[in-house]
Design an enzyme around this catalytic site. Sequence first.
Site, PDB file in Angstrom:
ATOM      1  N   TYR A 145       0.843  -1.190   0.000  1.00 17.11           N
ATOM      2  CA  TYR A 145       0.000   0.000   0.000  1.00 17.11           C
ATOM      3  C   TYR A 145       0.879   1.242   0.000  1.00 17.11           C
ATOM      4  O   TYR A 145       1.792   1.362   0.821  1.00 17.11           O
ATOM      5  CB  TYR A 145      -0.898   0.001   1.243  1.00 17.11           C
ATOM      6  CG  TYR A 145      -1.806   1.200   1.343  1.00 17.11           C
ATOM      7  CD1 TYR A 145      -2.877   1.355   0.463  1.00 17.11           C
ATOM      8  CD2 TYR A 145      -1.608   2.173   2.313  1.00 17.11           C
ATOM      9  CE1 TYR A 145      -3.723   2.453   0.547  1.00 17.11           C
ATOM     10  CE2 TYR A 145      -2.444   3.276   2.413  1.00 17.11           C
ATOM     11  CZ  TYR A 145      -3.496   3.406   1.534  1.00 17.11           C
ATOM     12  OH  TYR A 145      -4.337   4.495   1.614  1.00 17.11           O
ATOM     13  N   ASP A 240       9.449   2.663  -0.243  1.00 21.33           N
ATOM     14  CA  ASP A 240       8.427   3.328   0.561  1.00 21.33           C
ATOM     15  C   ASP A 240       8.642   2.956   2.031  1.00 21.33           C
ATOM     16  O   ASP A 240       8.257   1.880   2.480  1.00 21.33           O
ATOM     17  CB  ASP A 240       7.043   2.896   0.084  1.00 21.33           C
ATOM     18  CG  ASP A 240       5.914   3.585   0.839  1.00 21.33           C
ATOM     19  OD1 ASP A 240       6.202   4.289   1.834  1.00 21.33           O
ATOM     20  OD2 ASP A 240       4.744   3.404   0.454  1.00 21.33           O
ATOM     21  N   LYS A 268       4.651   9.059   8.955  1.00 21.78           N
ATOM     22  CA  LYS A 268       4.441   8.515  10.295  1.00 21.78           C
ATOM     23  C   LYS A 268       5.359   9.149  11.331  1.00 21.78           C
ATOM     24  O   LYS A 268       5.083  10.213  11.838  1.00 21.78           O
ATOM     25  CB  LYS A 268       4.628   6.985  10.294  1.00 21.78           C
ATOM     26  CG  LYS A 268       3.837   6.232   9.213  1.00 21.78           C
ATOM     27  CD  LYS A 268       2.360   6.279   9.414  1.00 21.78           C
ATOM     28  CE  LYS A 268       1.635   5.397   8.421  1.00 21.78           C
ATOM     29  NZ  LYS A 268       0.183   5.561   8.442  1.00 21.78           N
TER      30      LYS A 268
END
Length: 430
Positions: A145, A240, A268
Amino acid sequence: MLIKEKSQKLFSEAQNYIPGGVNSPVRAFKAVGGNPLFIDHAKGAYMYDVDGNAYIDMINSWGPMIFGHADEQVLKAVQEAIPSSLSFGAPGAAEVEIAELITDLVPSIEKVRMVNSGTEATMSAIRLARGYTGREKMIKFEGCYHGHGDSFLIAAGSGAITMGEPNSPGVTVGTAKDTLTAPFNDLEAIRTLVNANKDQIAAIILEPVAGNMGCVLPQEGYLEGLRQICDEEGMVLIVDEVMTGFRLAAGGAQEVFNVKADITTLGKIIGGGMPVGAYGGKKEIMDFVSPQGPVYQAGTLSGNPISMAAGLAQLKRIKNDKDLYQRLTEKTQKIADGIAAHLKALNLNYYTSQIGSMYTLFFTENEVHNFEDAKSCDLEKFGKFFNAMLEEGVYLPPSQFETWFISDALTDKEISKIIDAAGKALKAIH
């Protein structure tokens, strides 16, 4: 039984004004059954819902709360930054300081651009890779994702060399034709795609440790193989690290696996809990970004002073805490071992995957190395386990396909509670 009266009332009201009653789909608990809990506040290892129930948090805002909720150093930095205004729309000193710190901690990043989310980071990275190479196609992996950008909401085609197909209404066929998909941990599939699309592929983008099919690790030699293919074919390797960056090590998964990206995406943890993302990489590539280069990307709130203050405080703490990742690994391993002991005692089929402070329990008799493996797990059993753990005061990710994120706020007391709760929950669903 948990008292959920206020949460139920809020969810009922929310559905009148918010699609599905939530602002991000997994929060709706549809994958596990039941209705979502509405959180009032959180501190350290615990979250507290609006009904006053306390939960040991195993999500930690999907990763960023590495020191636990409401960390004093991060809160202090935010409180000190607030009087200077919530947004400038102009450069600030903290942006320079955090960029310098990121480039110091992540060797593959020579220059970095701040954005507002992981989705913005990955969208921008793909555009940059295309602009830099002059090519249009990209390869992504099934089950990885990268946010909700159109290029990433693509399902696999019918064969290894076919283009992808949109898996969300609103994503055009034209977008899908430039996205090629492959199974995670399958180098041969990548070689097939590359050979069938010679000199057309700008980039490969992947999570070095998959986090959205559950925690799934790269097999030995896999990341190195992708690096080699990109070097041979003139493609950009985008790693990523929105989830893994600063969670697995100060240098992210690239430090753990000793593989360097051309472009890295972050999020994050670098916001300390505030909305933030970033993408960075080799100087020659990053210099293609406007205003230095021709690839356009902008954002009014990029480098927001409050987000920068929070992220800077957290990254400084990470840099100075030399034992952080050893502690996190040890705490996660204790939890994993304790749950495994209960599973073995009950003779339940299971597979666990863990690296550092990322962990997933799969209800299956098979190993899990890709999305097809993950989808074959007993999803109904996981839903029952989730709800049983919730009743015991442990808040897990509400989906089999999400990673558990462990925080340093957990003490032996909480770890024992988690293991005991797992024993009771597993007996209840056995």
